[in-house]
Design a protein around this motif. Structure first.
Motif, PDB file in Angstrom:
ATOM      1  N   PRO A  70       0.785  -1.236   0.000  1.00 54.29           N
ATOM      2  CA  PRO A  70       0.000   0.000   0.000  1.00 54.29           C
ATOM      3  C   PRO A  70       0.813   1.279   0.000  1.00 54.29           C
ATOM      4  CG  PRO A  70       0.023  -0.933   2.196  1.00 54.29           C
ATOM      5  CD  PRO A  70       0.737  -1.917   1.309  1.00 54.29           C
ATOM      6  N   GLY A  71       2.129   1.216   0.215  1.00 59.93           N
ATOM      7  CA  GLY A  71       2.917   2.441   0.248  1.00 59.93           C
ATOM      8  C   GLY A  71       4.372   2.202   0.579  1.00 59.93           C
ATOM      9  N   THR A  72       5.153   3.286   0.565  1.00 61.95           N
ATOM     10  CA  THR A  72       6.592   3.169   0.792  1.00 61.95           C
ATOM     11  C   THR A  72       6.961   2.732   2.214  1.00 61.95           C
ATOM     12  OG1 THR A  72       6.680   5.578   1.109  1.00 61.95           O
ATOM     13  CG2 THR A  72       7.286   4.721  -1.060  1.00 61.95           C
ATOM     14  N   PRO A  73       6.178   3.019   3.257  1.00 57.49           N
ATOM     15  CA  PRO A  73       6.532   2.466   4.568  1.00 57.49           C
ATOM     16  C   PRO A  73       6.612   0.939   4.546  1.00 57.49           C
ATOM     17  CG  PRO A  73       4.955   4.241   4.840  1.00 57.49           C
ATOM     18  CD  PRO A  73       5.042   3.970   3.372  1.00 57.49           C
ATOM     19  N   THR A  74       5.748   0.298   3.774  1.00 56.28           N
ATOM     20  CA  THR A  74       5.795  -1.159   3.669  1.00 56.28           C
ATOM     21  C   THR A  74       7.021  -1.607   2.887  1.00 56.28           C
ATOM     22  OG1 THR A  74       3.378  -1.114   3.623  1.00 56.28           O
ATOM     23  CG2 THR A  74       4.424  -3.215   3.137  1.00 56.28           C
ATOM     24  N   LEU A  75       7.446  -0.814   1.913  1.00 53.63           N
ATOM     25  CA  LEU A  75       8.693  -1.095   1.198  1.00 53.63           C
ATOM     26  C   LEU A  75       9.848  -1.200   2.178  1.00 53.63           C
ATOM     27  CD1 LEU A  75      10.452  -1.142  -1.497  1.00 53.63           C
ATOM     28  CD2 LEU A  75      10.519   1.346  -1.262  1.00 53.63           C
ATOM     29  N   LEU A 121       8.478  -5.945  -5.520  1.00 55.39           N
ATOM     30  CA  LEU A 121       7.501  -5.112  -4.835  1.00 55.39           C
ATOM     31  C   LEU A 121       6.947  -4.028  -5.762  1.00 55.39           C
ATOM     32  CD1 LEU A 121       9.544  -4.618  -1.548  1.00 55.39           C
ATOM     33  CD2 LEU A 121       7.536  -6.094  -1.821  1.00 55.39           C
ATOM     34  N   ARG A 122       5.651  -3.732  -5.589  1.00 57.12           N
ATOM     35  CA  ARG A 122       5.034  -2.667  -6.375  1.00 57.12           C
ATOM     36  C   ARG A 122       3.862  -2.080  -5.605  1.00 57.12           C
ATOM     37  NH1 ARG A 122       1.490  -1.088 -10.772  1.00 57.12           N
ATOM     38  NH2 ARG A 122       0.240  -3.003 -10.921  1.00 57.12           N
ATOM     39  N   MET A 123       3.676  -0.765  -5.755  1.00 57.38           N
ATOM     40  CA  MET A 123       2.496  -0.072  -5.253  1.00 57.38           C
ATOM     41  C   MET A 123       1.638   0.292  -6.456  1.00 57.38           C
ATOM     42  SD  MET A 123       2.248   3.538  -3.218  1.00 57.38           S
ATOM     43  CE  MET A 123       0.657   4.221  -2.719  1.00 57.38           C
ATOM     44  N   PRO A 124       0.461  -0.321  -6.595  1.00 53.17           N
ATOM     45  CA  PRO A 124      -0.354  -0.084  -7.789  1.00 53.17           C
ATOM     46  C   PRO A 124      -1.129   1.231  -7.702  1.00 53.17           C
ATOM     47  CG  PRO A 124      -1.493  -1.594  -6.329  1.00 53.17           C
ATOM     48  CD  PRO A 124      -0.150  -1.319  -5.687  1.00 53.17           C
ATOM     49  N   ALA A 125      -1.394   1.818  -8.848  1.00 48.92           N
ATOM     50  CA  ALA A 125      -2.179   3.059  -8.908  1.00 48.92           C
ATOM     51  C   ALA A 125      -3.627   2.724  -9.212  1.00 48.92           C
ATOM     52  CB  ALA A 125      -1.603   4.006  -9.957  1.00 48.92           C
ATOM     53  N   ASN A 126      -4.279   2.045  -8.291  1.00 49.25           N
ATOM     54  CA  ASN A 126      -5.678   1.694  -8.448  1.00 49.25           C
ATOM     55  C   ASN A 126      -6.343   1.817  -7.087  1.00 49.25           C
ATOM     56  OD1 ASN A 126      -7.935  -0.506  -8.200  1.00 49.25           O
ATOM     57  ND2 ASN A 126      -7.780  -0.071 -10.380  1.00 49.25           N
ATOM     58  N   PRO A 127      -7.401   2.601  -6.958  1.00 48.76           N
ATOM     59  CA  PRO A 127      -7.988   2.843  -5.637  1.00 48.76           C
ATOM     60  C   PRO A 127      -8.577   1.597  -4.993  1.00 48.76           C
ATOM     61  CG  PRO A 127      -9.357   3.804  -7.383  1.00 48.76           C
ATOM     62  CD  PRO A 127      -8.061   3.399  -8.018  1.00 48.76           C
ATOM     63  N   ILE A 128      -9.132   0.686  -5.786  1.00 47.35           N
ATOM     64  CA  ILE A 128      -9.704  -0.535  -5.219  1.00 47.35           C
ATOM     65  C   ILE A 128      -8.602  -1.410  -4.649  1.00 47.35           C
ATOM     66  CG2 ILE A 128     -10.983  -2.650  -5.759  1.00 47.35           C
ATOM     67  CD1 ILE A 128     -12.446  -0.999  -7.928  1.00 47.35           C
ATOM     68  N   ALA A 129      -7.527  -1.596  -5.437  1.00 49.55           N
ATOM     69  CA  ALA A 129      -6.399  -2.396  -4.960  1.00 49.55           C
ATOM     70  C   ALA A 129      -5.779  -1.774  -3.716  1.00 49.55           C
ATOM     71  CB  ALA A 129      -5.359  -2.534  -6.067  1.00 49.55           C
ATOM     72  N   GLU A 131      -7.149   0.238  -1.497  1.00 47.40           N
ATOM     73  CA  GLU A 131      -8.031   0.128  -0.339  1.00 47.40           C
ATOM     74  C   GLU A 131      -7.943  -1.269   0.276  1.00 47.40           C
ATOM     75  OE1 GLU A 131     -12.791   0.362   0.836  1.00 47.40           O
ATOM     76  OE2 GLU A 131     -12.087   1.218  -1.065  1.00 47.40           O
ATOM     77  N   LEU A 132      -7.931  -2.287  -0.575  1.00 47.13           N
ATOM     78  CA  LEU A 132      -7.828  -3.648  -0.054  1.00 47.13           C
ATOM     79  C   LEU A 132      -6.476  -3.868   0.610  1.00 47.13           C
ATOM     80  CD1 LEU A 132      -9.283  -6.377   0.174  1.00 47.13           C
ATOM     81  CD2 LEU A 132      -8.189  -7.036  -1.980  1.00 47.13           C
ATOM     82  N   LEU A 133      -5.411  -3.394  -0.007  1.00 50.23           N
ATOM     83  CA  LEU A 133      -4.073  -3.547   0.559  1.00 50.23           C
ATOM     84  C   LEU A 133      -3.950  -2.842   1.909  1.00 50.23           C
ATOM     85  CD1 LEU A 133      -2.048  -2.987  -2.712  1.00 50.23           C
ATOM     86  CD2 LEU A 133      -1.915  -5.047  -1.309  1.00 50.23           C
ATOM     87  N   ALA A 134      -4.596  -1.681   2.039  1.00 49.38           N
ATOM     88  CA  ALA A 134      -4.535  -0.947   3.299  1.00 49.38           C
ATOM     89  C   ALA A 134      -5.171  -1.737   4.436  1.00 49.38           C
ATOM     90  CB  ALA A 134      -5.226   0.410   3.146  1.00 49.38           C
ATOM     91  N   GLU A 135      -6.121  -2.607   4.095  1.00 46.15           N
ATOM     92  CA  GLU A 135      -6.828  -3.365   5.113  1.00 46.15           C
ATOM     93  C   GLU A 135      -6.228  -4.757   5.346  1.00 46.15           C
ATOM     94  OE1 GLU A 135     -10.953  -3.399   4.189  1.00 46.15           O
ATOM     95  OE2 GLU A 135     -11.142  -1.216   4.230  1.00 46.15           O
ATOM     96  N   THR A 136      -5.640  -5.339   4.307  1.00 44.65           N
ATOM     97  CA  THR A 136      -5.113  -6.705   4.442  1.00 44.65           C
ATOM     98  C   THR A 136      -3.614  -6.744   4.688  1.00 44.65           C
ATOM     99  OG1 THR A 136      -4.694  -6.929   2.067  1.00 44.65           O
ATOM    100  CG2 THR A 136      -6.882  -7.575   2.865  1.00 44.65           C
ATOM    101  N   GLY A 137      -2.895  -5.694   4.295  1.00 42.52           N
ATOM    102  CA  GLY A 137      -1.446  -5.744   4.286  1.00 42.52           C
ATOM    103  C   GLY A 137      -0.951  -6.329   2.981  1.00 42.52           C
ATOM    104  N   PRO A 138       0.352  -6.595   2.854  1.00 46.65           N
ATOM    105  CA  PRO A 138       0.949  -7.048   1.588  1.00 46.65           C
ATOM    106  C   PRO A 138       0.257  -8.283   1.026  1.00 46.65           C
ATOM    107  CG  PRO A 138       2.653  -6.535   3.193  1.00 46.65           C
ATOM    108  CD  PRO A 138       1.360  -6.495   3.929  1.00 46.65           C
ATOM    109  N   ARG A 167     -12.215 -17.099  -5.031  1.00 42.90           N
ATOM    110  CA  ARG A 167     -13.447 -16.949  -4.259  1.00 42.90           C
ATOM    111  C   ARG A 167     -14.221 -15.691  -4.649  1.00 42.90           C
ATOM    112  NH1 ARG A 167     -16.765 -20.140  -2.080  1.00 42.90           N
ATOM    113  NH2 ARG A 167     -14.971 -21.299  -1.277  1.00 42.90           N
ATOM    114  N   VAL A 168     -13.514 -14.559  -4.831  1.00 45.30           N
ATOM    115  CA  VAL A 168     -14.174 -13.275  -5.100  1.00 45.30           C
ATOM    116  C   VAL A 168     -13.471 -12.568  -6.251  1.00 45.30           C
ATOM    117  CG1 VAL A 168     -14.756 -10.991  -4.161  1.00 45.30           C
ATOM    118  CG2 VAL A 168     -14.850 -13.015  -2.682  1.00 45.30           C
ATOM    119  N   TYR A 169     -14.265 -12.052  -7.177  1.00 37.40           N
ATOM    120  CA  TYR A 169     -13.761 -11.230  -8.272  1.00 37.40           C
ATOM    121  C   TYR A 169     -14.261  -9.804  -8.085  1.00 37.40           C
ATOM    122  CZ  TYR A 169     -12.538 -15.494 -10.871  1.00 37.40           C
ATOM    123  OH  TYR A 169     -11.988 -16.691 -11.268  1.00 37.40           O
ATOM    124  N   LEU A 170     -13.340  -8.845  -7.989  1.00 32.12           N
ATOM    125  CA  LEU A 170     -13.694  -7.432  -7.899  1.00 32.12           C
ATOM    126  C   LEU A 170     -13.545  -6.811  -9.279  1.00 32.12           C
ATOM    127  CD1 LEU A 170     -11.913  -6.432  -4.563  1.00 32.12           C
ATOM    128  CD2 LEU A 170     -14.301  -7.112  -4.901  1.00 32.12           C
TER     129      LEU A 170
END
Length: 253
Positions: A70-75, A121-129, A131-138, A167-170
């Protein structure tokens, strides 16, 4: 039962995100949109989930998946060292279509496959991705296709190839459109992969291991041509179509 959730509809977005978080927590697979192509995602710290991801794609441990963050701190948390040149690149191109391969923190409790101690490692430029990464982690994320098939640019494409293994397709609409004009090869919407592991040694250079949406010229403009390994031009007949490559790349690709 597998379902596709249209994220342009608020109610489906809320339901889809809730179910996606739950699926990731249970070690199941989720397909998500990114700014390049669709990716199939698993908890990066769940070895069984990563194995399911590789099996769904028809790949083995010699092709470890990259990790979306989700961001450079995780990098900084996942890489043992982030050289200044890499920091300049991610400051310029993240979120976006640049994947960097670095030495992983040796203390990490994960098993992505035969990585040789590195991680892509990559931080994607997609708000859905994001948002999910912010909640689940890497998340371990590879292109949402069977190995050898074209990368999926829609949720329907991904569902056709991966079916009930996910299981789920977004559904975030067509992926990769914003990069079509800047890909290095016609129709190329995969991320550019840069191997920075050699920078740990004196005289080491960055190596572009896959051309993609961020051109060599744009990378050189940030770090200088002298820090890049010389470009090896493959004969056109020997090039594989970019669409068959993994979305975020792996050291083994």
């Amino acid at each position: 039962m597998t379902a596709i959730y249209d994220c342009s509809v608020d109610s489906e977005l809320l339901t889809g995100m809730r179910l996606a978080r739950g699926a990731i927590g249970r070690g199941e697979l989720v397909v998500i949109p990114t700014d390049t192509v669709y990716g199939v995602a698993a908890d990066a710290f769940d070895a069984k989930a990563v194995t399911r991801l590789l099996e769904a794609k028809g790949r083995d441990r010699t092709s470890p998946p990259p990790v979306l963050i989700p961001g450079t701190p995780t990098l900084d948390a996942l890489a043992s060292e982030v050289p200044p040149a890499v920091r300049e690149l991610v400051d310029r191109f993240w979120p976006g279509g640049l994947t960097v391969i670095l030495h992983a923190q040796p203390s990490l409790q994960w098993d992505l496959g035969e990585t040789g101690g590195s991680v892509a490692l990559r931080m994607p430029a997609n708000p859905i991705a994001l948002e999910l990464l912010a909640e689940t982690g890497p998340l371990a994320v590879s292109s949402a296709n069977r190995s050898g098939e074209p990368s999926a640019t829609t949720a329907a494409d991904a569902a056709r190839m991966l079916g009930d293994s996910v299981r789920v397709y977004l559904d975030g609409g067509p992926a990769g459109g914003s990069y079509e004009a800047v890909g290095e090869r016609e129709g190329d919407t995969s991320s550019t992969i840069v191997d920075a592991t050699a920078l740990a040694h004196d005289g080491g250079r960055l190596r572009i291991v896959r051309a993609g949406v961020i051109s060599r010229e744009r990378i050189a403009a940030v770090v200088g041509e002298e820090l890049l390994e010389p470009e090896v031009v493959e004969p056109a007949a020997e090039r594989e179509p970019a669409a068959s490559d993994d979305e975020a790349g792996t050291p083994a690709s």
